[in-house]
Scaffold this motif. Structure first.
Motif, mmCIF file in Angstrom:
data_model
loop_
_atom_site.group_PDB
_atom_site.id
_atom_site.type_symbol
_atom_site.label_atom_id
_atom_site.label_comp_id
_atom_site.label_asym_id
_atom_site.label_seq_id
_atom_site.Cartn_x
_atom_site.Cartn_y
_atom_site.Cartn_z
ATOM 1 N N LEU A 158 0.823 -1.216 0.000
ATOM 2 C CA LEU A 158 0.000 0.000 0.000
ATOM 3 C C LEU A 158 0.858 1.268 0.000
ATOM 4 O O LEU A 158 0.337 2.377 0.135
ATOM 5 C CB LEU A 158 -0.910 0.008 1.230
ATOM 6 C CG LEU A 158 -2.016 -1.054 1.257
ATOM 7 C CD1 LEU A 158 -2.628 -1.153 2.650
ATOM 8 C CD2 LEU A 158 -3.088 -0.744 0.213
ATOM 9 N N ASN A 159 2.178 1.080 -0.129
ATOM 10 C CA ASN A 159 3.144 2.195 -0.138
ATOM 11 C C ASN A 159 3.170 2.955 1.186
ATOM 12 O O ASN A 159 3.527 4.137 1.236
ATOM 13 C CB ASN A 159 2.856 3.163 -1.293
ATOM 14 C CG ASN A 159 3.026 2.491 -2.643
ATOM 15 O OD1 ASN A 159 3.982 1.753 -2.866
ATOM 16 N ND2 ASN A 159 2.082 2.734 -3.545
ATOM 17 N N LYS A 160 2.842 2.261 2.270
ATOM 18 C CA LYS A 160 2.944 2.833 3.614
ATOM 19 C C LYS A 160 4.226 2.309 4.248
ATOM 20 O O LYS A 160 4.217 1.538 5.208
ATOM 21 C CB LYS A 160 1.705 2.477 4.428
ATOM 22 C CG LYS A 160 0.412 3.044 3.837
ATOM 23 C CD LYS A 160 -0.813 2.659 4.671
ATOM 24 C CE LYS A 160 -2.086 3.251 4.070
ATOM 25 N NZ LYS A 160 -3.301 2.876 4.855
ATOM 26 N N ASP A 161 5.343 2.750 3.663
ATOM 27 C CA ASP A 161 6.633 2.168 4.018
ATOM 28 C C ASP A 161 7.015 2.383 5.471
ATOM 29 O O ASP A 161 7.582 1.488 6.121
ATOM 30 C CB ASP A 161 7.727 2.745 3.115
ATOM 31 C CG ASP A 161 7.641 2.215 1.685
ATOM 32 O OD1 ASP A 161 6.713 1.420 1.413
ATOM 33 O OD2 ASP A 161 8.493 2.585 0.866
ATOM 34 N N ALA A 162 6.728 3.553 6.008
ATOM 35 C CA ALA A 162 7.124 3.845 7.387
ATOM 36 C C ALA A 162 6.433 2.889 8.360
ATOM 37 O O ALA A 162 7.057 2.375 9.295
ATOM 38 C CB ALA A 162 6.793 5.292 7.737
ATOM 39 N N ASP A 163 5.147 2.637 8.135
ATOM 40 C CA ASP A 163 4.411 1.731 9.011
ATOM 41 C C ASP A 163 4.870 0.289 8.813
ATOM 42 O O ASP A 163 4.976 -0.478 9.779
ATOM 43 C CB ASP A 163 2.912 1.844 8.746
ATOM 44 C CG ASP A 163 2.337 3.180 9.189
ATOM 45 O OD1 ASP A 163 2.891 3.771 10.134
ATOM 46 O OD2 ASP A 163 1.343 3.626 8.594
ATOM 47 N N ALA A 164 5.126 -0.079 7.562
ATOM 48 C CA ALA A 164 5.616 -1.431 7.285
ATOM 49 C C ALA A 164 6.964 -1.658 7.963
ATOM 50 O O ALA A 164 7.226 -2.740 8.516
ATOM 51 C CB ALA A 164 5.739 -1.651 5.779
ATOM 52 N N LEU A 165 7.819 -0.640 7.941
ATOM 53 C CA LEU A 165 9.144 -0.762 8.542
ATOM 54 C C LEU A 165 9.065 -0.926 10.061
ATOM 55 O O LEU A 165 9.876 -1.635 10.654
ATOM 56 C CB LEU A 165 9.990 0.458 8.179
ATOM 57 C CG LEU A 165 11.462 0.417 8.594
ATOM 58 C CD1 LEU A 165 12.170 -0.782 7.960
ATOM 59 C CD2 LEU A 165 12.159 1.714 8.206
ATOM 60 N N LYS A 166 8.078 -0.300 10.685
ATOM 61 C CA LYS A 166 7.906 -0.467 12.134
ATOM 62 C C LYS A 166 7.651 -1.930 12.477
ATOM 63 O O LYS A 166 8.222 -2.464 13.432
ATOM 64 C CB LYS A 166 6.734 0.398 12.619
ATOM 65 C CG LYS A 166 7.026 1.895 12.646
ATOM 66 C CD LYS A 166 5.805 2.666 13.128
ATOM 67 C CE LYS A 166 6.059 4.174 13.095
ATOM 68 N NZ LYS A 166 4.843 4.941 13.516
ATOM 69 N N ASP A 167 6.781 -2.577 11.707
ATOM 70 C CA ASP A 167 6.504 -3.991 11.956
ATOM 71 C C ASP A 167 7.725 -4.852 11.683
ATOM 72 O O ASP A 167 8.042 -5.776 12.446
ATOM 73 C CB ASP A 167 5.340 -4.464 11.072
ATOM 74 C CG ASP A 167 3.994 -3.963 11.568
ATOM 75 O OD1 ASP A 167 3.888 -3.593 12.747
ATOM 76 O OD2 ASP A 167 3.039 -3.953 10.771
ATOM 77 N N LEU A 168 8.418 -4.543 10.597
ATOM 78 C CA LEU A 168 9.620 -5.302 10.256
ATOM 79 C C LEU A 168 10.671 -5.173 11.343
ATOM 80 O O LEU A 168 11.296 -6.161 11.753
ATOM 81 C CB LEU A 168 10.168 -4.818 8.913
ATOM 82 C CG LEU A 168 11.415 -5.525 8.394
ATOM 83 C CD1 LEU A 168 11.137 -6.997 8.136
ATOM 84 C CD2 LEU A 168 11.923 -4.838 7.121
ATOM 85 N N ASN A 169 10.861 -3.961 11.834
ATOM 86 C CA ASN A 169 11.858 -3.746 12.881
ATOM 87 C C ASN A 169 11.451 -4.399 14.202
ATOM 88 O O ASN A 169 12.305 -4.859 14.969
ATOM 89 C CB ASN A 169 12.106 -2.254 13.084
ATOM 90 C CG ASN A 169 12.992 -1.665 11.997
ATOM 91 O OD1 ASN A 169 13.720 -2.394 11.324
ATOM 92 N ND2 ASN A 169 12.924 -0.349 11.807
ATOM 93 N N ALA A 170 10.142 -4.443 14.483
ATOM 94 C CA ALA A 170 9.679 -5.117 15.698
ATOM 95 C C ALA A 170 10.049 -6.597 15.662
ATOM 96 O O ALA A 170 10.455 -7.176 16.678
ATOM 97 C CB ALA A 170 8.163 -4.951 15.837
ATOM 98 N N LEU A 171 9.939 -7.192 14.484
ATOM 99 C CA LEU A 171 10.324 -8.590 14.349
ATOM 100 C C LEU A 171 11.837 -8.747 14.443
ATOM 101 O O LEU A 171 12.347 -9.595 15.195
ATOM 102 C CB LEU A 171 9.827 -9.157 13.024
ATOM 103 C CG LEU A 171 10.255 -10.605 12.767
ATOM 104 C CD1 LEU A 171 9.554 -11.551 13.724
ATOM 105 C CD2 LEU A 171 10.009 -11.009 11.330
ATOM 106 N N ARG A 172 12.577 -7.931 13.695
ATOM 107 C CA ARG A 172 14.029 -8.079 13.668
ATOM 108 C C ARG A 172 14.653 -7.827 15.035
ATOM 109 O O ARG A 172 15.628 -8.482 15.410
ATOM 110 C CB ARG A 172 14.631 -7.153 12.606
ATOM 111 C CG ARG A 172 14.246 -7.575 11.188
ATOM 112 C CD ARG A 172 15.006 -6.820 10.121
ATOM 113 N NE ARG A 172 14.691 -5.400 10.068
ATOM 114 C CZ ARG A 172 15.049 -4.582 9.081
ATOM 115 N NH1 ARG A 172 15.726 -5.069 8.041
ATOM 116 N NH2 ARG A 172 14.728 -3.306 9.107
ATOM 117 N N ALA A 173 14.082 -6.901 15.797
ATOM 118 C CA ALA A 173 14.600 -6.631 17.139
ATOM 119 C C ALA A 173 14.400 -7.829 18.065
ATOM 120 O O ALA A 173 15.117 -7.969 19.066
ATOM 121 C CB ALA A 173 13.914 -5.404 17.724
#
Length: 480
Positions: free
Chosen positions: A369-384
């Protein structure tokens, strides 16, 4: 004593114990009267437990194989690019690994899943015998969710991917009755998905959130809905359903607890799993390896390309992979299903839905949906929660790079849990296996069959021949 029958064959409900052979007089499901099988809330609770029991193969001696305690968590990785056959193993599932299956050598999810479905339908057709209220709603919600899950798993396997299917492409029969004599025809893929969605949406509106980790709860239903919408490429709906699930449970499992999840010592980040105890004589892990006095004899080992994708500070590397020597050679064994700290080897509860998947579902949907900032938050939550010492990069990922990283983390996180083949299929990609061999360092015997191109008929598995012989209304898939 009351006699309870659950479904097609002759399997008594969990909870009916300490009976003599004479007392266990069983009759076919469709000959049991409604008043005999469903009289009280306790009867519905027993029926619900039996519905889940079939998903793992049930009790010792149950015929017909298992559902989530075997093929559903192994074959999708064996048929893709995550696992390579070890030549020191028994060469089991070789026809699936090499895409050489046919109607006589078929993954019999068909029988296994429909047994579960008929158990769910037994609850649904009798549900109005309960008075209106929380208990009735909860039992109905559970049965709808289980029925939806089983149909979803089947249409993924036997039908084309939703995004590639025409309005005429066939999926599976969507069974809503308990009539064992019925001979339903296959419906379309699009019809299947619409009915799965309807069942899950209704389930989410009814079910409670206090059923325990071994049964569907509202949080798991919304998690499954996010998976369904992801397969349909309905990105906003996928994100919204994931948000509903994550609002109730948002931890993907901490680094400290992660390895314990796979030994059933922790449920951190698990939304739904199916219980297996030693006496069930069901061992999910044997599909990947067996332990003996000579060491770990692996049926399949980690593809070396995948092995190299796990960084040394990734907790998943040690939780999923272990190296050992067998027959004079070292291998990267899949240890995810080695078993608990005590008890029989290879016995561990299959995890059906985890928070980590729901996070990745939402991240993928938001990126689309081109909501990269929100997508990155979820990705970083997993990677952390997976990389020791993880620090988000200053140059924030976005666009194609972000989508690529989400895909990578999905492969790393869900490896050997039954997702890989279907993730490749739903994206309209080809399976392109590596040139590496089966040993620890990538040497050894390489894949005999290396590619399955997009559009190949073998992305849809054959309907078992016995089913077609029994029901002339079921047509075989093209190419078989």
């Amino acid at each position: 004593m009351k006699k309870y029958i659950l479904t097609l064959g002759i399997f008594t409900l969990i909870g009916v114990t300490s009976c003599s052979d004479k007392e266990l007089e069983l009759t076919p499901y469709n000959s049991v009267t409604d008043t005999q099988a469903f009289e009280s809330e306790t009867d519905f609770d027993n029926a619900a437990r039996g519905m889940y029991a079939r998903n793992v193969g049930g009790l010792s001696g149950l015929s017909g194989g298992s559902y989530y305690a075997g093929s559903s968590i192994s074959l999708p990785d064996i048929m893709s690019d995550n696992a390579i056959m070890s030549r020191t193993g028994r060469l089991s599932n070789r026809f699936f690994h090499e895409w050489r299956y046919n109607g006589d050598i078929a993954w019999d999810l068909w029988t296994q899943a429909y047994t579960t479905i008929r158990r769910a339908n037994g609850i649904l057709v009798n549900i109005n015998k309960l008075p209106d209220g929380t208990a009735k709603n909860n039992f109905k919600g559970e049965a709808l969710a289980v029925r939806a899950l089983a149909h979803f798993d089947m249409v993924k396997l036997y039908g084309k991917a939703f995004t590639q299917a025409s309005d005429a492409d066939l999926g599976i029969p969507y069974v809503t009755s308990i009539d064992h004599s019925a001979k339903p025809s296959r419906e379309t893929v699009k019809s299947n998905y619409a009915k799965i969605e309807a069942d899950l949406v209704e389930a989410a509106s009814l079910i409670g959130n206090g059923n325990g980790i071994y049964r569907f709860n509202k949080v798991a239903v919304y998690g499954l809905l996010s998976r369904l919408y992801l397969y349909e490429a309905q990105w906003q709906k996928a994100a919204d359903a994931a948000t509903q699930s994550l609002a109730l449970s948002s931890s993907p499992g901490s680094i400290a607890n992660f390895s314990s999840i796979w030994k059933d010592a922790s449920n951190d980040g698990v939304l739904l799993k199916l219980q297996i105890v030693d006496k069930d004589a069901v061992s999910p892990g044997v599909e990947y390896s067996q332990s003996s006095a000579s060491g770990v004899r692996s049926e399949y080992v980690v593809d070396f390309d995948l092995f190299r994708l796990y960084k040394d500070n990734d907790i998943r590397k040690t939780a999923y992979i272990g190296s050992s020597t067998f027959g004079g050679f070292r291998y990267n064994n899949i240890i995810k299903y080695f078993g608990r700290a005590t008890g029989n080897a290879n016995v561990v509860d299959p995890k059906v839905i985890r928070v980590a998947e729901v996070l990745l579902n939402r991240a993928e949907a938001l990126a689309q949906l081109n909501k990269d900032a929100d997508a990155l938050k979820d990705l970083n939550a997993l990677r952390a929660s997976r990389y020791i010492g993880f620090v988000a990069a200053d140059n924030q990922e976005g666009g194609t790079a972000l989508k690529t990283e989400i895909d990578l983390q999905r492969r790393l996180e869900l490896a050997f849990e039954g997702h890989r083949f279907f993730d490749i299929k739903r994206k309209g990609l080809s399976i392109a296996r590596s040139n590496w061999g089966d040993r620890y360092d990538g040497t050894g015997t390489t894949y005999g069959f290396k590619s399955l191109t997009v559009g190949d008929a073998r992305f849809q598995l054959p309907i078992p021949t016995n089913e077609i012989r029994t029901n002339a209304n079921v047509k075989q898939n093209p190419g078989y």
